[in-house]
Design an enzyme around this catalytic site. Structure first.
Site, PDB file in Angstrom:
ATOM      1  N   LYS A  83       0.851  -1.186   0.000  1.00  0.00           N
ATOM      2  CA  LYS A  83       0.000   0.000   0.000  1.00  0.00           C
ATOM      3  C   LYS A  83       0.887   1.236   0.000  1.00  0.00           C
ATOM      4  CE  LYS A  83      -4.428  -0.609   2.205  1.00  0.00           C
ATOM      5  NZ  LYS A  83      -5.157  -0.370   3.457  1.00  0.00           N
TER       6      LYS A  83
HETATM    7  C1  E4P Z   1      -8.488  -0.440   3.571  1.00  0.00           C
HETATM    8  O1  E4P Z   1      -7.656  -0.591   2.712  1.00  0.00           O
HETATM    9  C2  E4P Z   1      -8.561   0.792   4.373  1.00  0.00           C
HETATM   10  O2  E4P Z   1      -7.382   1.005   5.068  1.00  0.00           O
HETATM   11  C3  E4P Z   1      -9.744   0.737   5.308  1.00  0.00           C
HETATM   12  O3  E4P Z   1     -10.867   0.236   4.600  1.00  0.00           O
HETATM   13  C4  E4P Z   1     -10.055   2.090   5.931  1.00  0.00           C
HETATM   14  O4  E4P Z   1     -11.268   2.011   6.628  1.00  0.00           O
HETATM   15  P1  E4P Z   1     -11.732   3.122   7.690  1.00  0.00           P
HETATM   16  O5  E4P Z   1     -11.964   4.391   6.942  1.00  0.00           O
HETATM   17  O6  E4P Z   1     -12.988   2.572   8.276  1.00  0.00           O
HETATM   18  O7  E4P Z   1     -10.608   3.268   8.673  1.00  0.00           O
END
Ligand code: E4P
Length: 215
Positions: A83
């Site tokens: 990521k």
């Molecule tokens: C996934 O890749 C993200 O990091 C995650 O869905 C973020 O979710 P949130 O906005 O509920 O923290």
């Protein structure tokens, strides 16, 4: 739409993997922090459980450092992708990593233009955050619909992961919008299995069978 689990919790990952529906896992530093263990150790364990892609977040600030960190994360297991946050240094890192064959998931996407640039840099996945846009009064799902539409128009191969999904309707809407993947928290997946009519139906069939099973 493929279903990824949005967690770093090993018990949840093992359980949903057993359901036979799990196509991958996404993690982030906040999710890993909840587990109170080394991120590297946690990622290695997750990548050993799940056959599909597992996203691990790079936390460096410069492209050079992101690339070095991504190489280390990708070396943990073959199914790990990295990521990379959406920013100029992130774009530079993504293009260098694409040239090396390291898969990336460009994260913290909040607009179609960001998704276009991430794809142009060579992102394997892009993650628009639906719930966080809803939180500030925007229509998060509209961004997913728009990105899918634009990618389809130009035959762009980056896959759209609808992320920051907070409830079952988000998942349905992401599937309708044509997202390739929805990454879903464990509690939301549990809710998705259930329906009151299913539970009532199982109960009634079981009770009726009790009446005739001795015959
Ligand atoms: C996934 O890749 C993200 O990091 C995650 O869905 C973020 O979710 P949130 O906005 O509920 O923290």
């Amino acid at each position: 739409m493929k279903i990824f689990l949005d967690t770093a919790n090993i018990d949840q990952i093992r359980e949903v993997n057993d359901w036979g529906i799990l196509a991958g896992v996404t993690t982030n530093p906040s999710l890993c922090a909840r587990e109170k263990r080394s991120m590297r150790e946690c990622l290695a364990e997750i990548a050993g459980i799940v056959a599909g892609p597992v996203s691990a977040e790079a936390l460096s600030m410069s492209a050079v450092e992101m690339v070095a960190e991504a190489r280390e994360l990708a070396a943990i297991a073959l199914n790990i992708n990295v990521k990379i946050p959406m920013c100029v240094e992130g774009l530079k890192a993504v293009s260098r990593l694409a040239a090396e064959g390291i898969k990336t998931n460009v994260t913290l996407i909040f607009s179609t233009n960001q998704a276009l640039m991430a794809a142009a840099a060579g992102a394997t996945f892009v993650s628009p955050f639906v719930g966080r846009l809803d939180d500030i009064g925007n229509d998060g799902m509209a961004i997913v619909e728009d990105i899918v539409d634009v990618y389809d128009t130009y035959g762009i191969e980056s896959q759209v992961i609808a992320a920051s999904l907070r409830h079952p309707m988000h998942v349905t809407q992401a599937a309708r919008a044509g997202a390739h993947i929805g990454t879903v928290p464990y509690d939301v997946l549990v809710q998705m299995v259930k329906h009151p009519l299913t539970e009532a139906g199982i109960k009634r069939f079981s009770e009726d069978y009790e009446k005739i099973k001795h015959l």
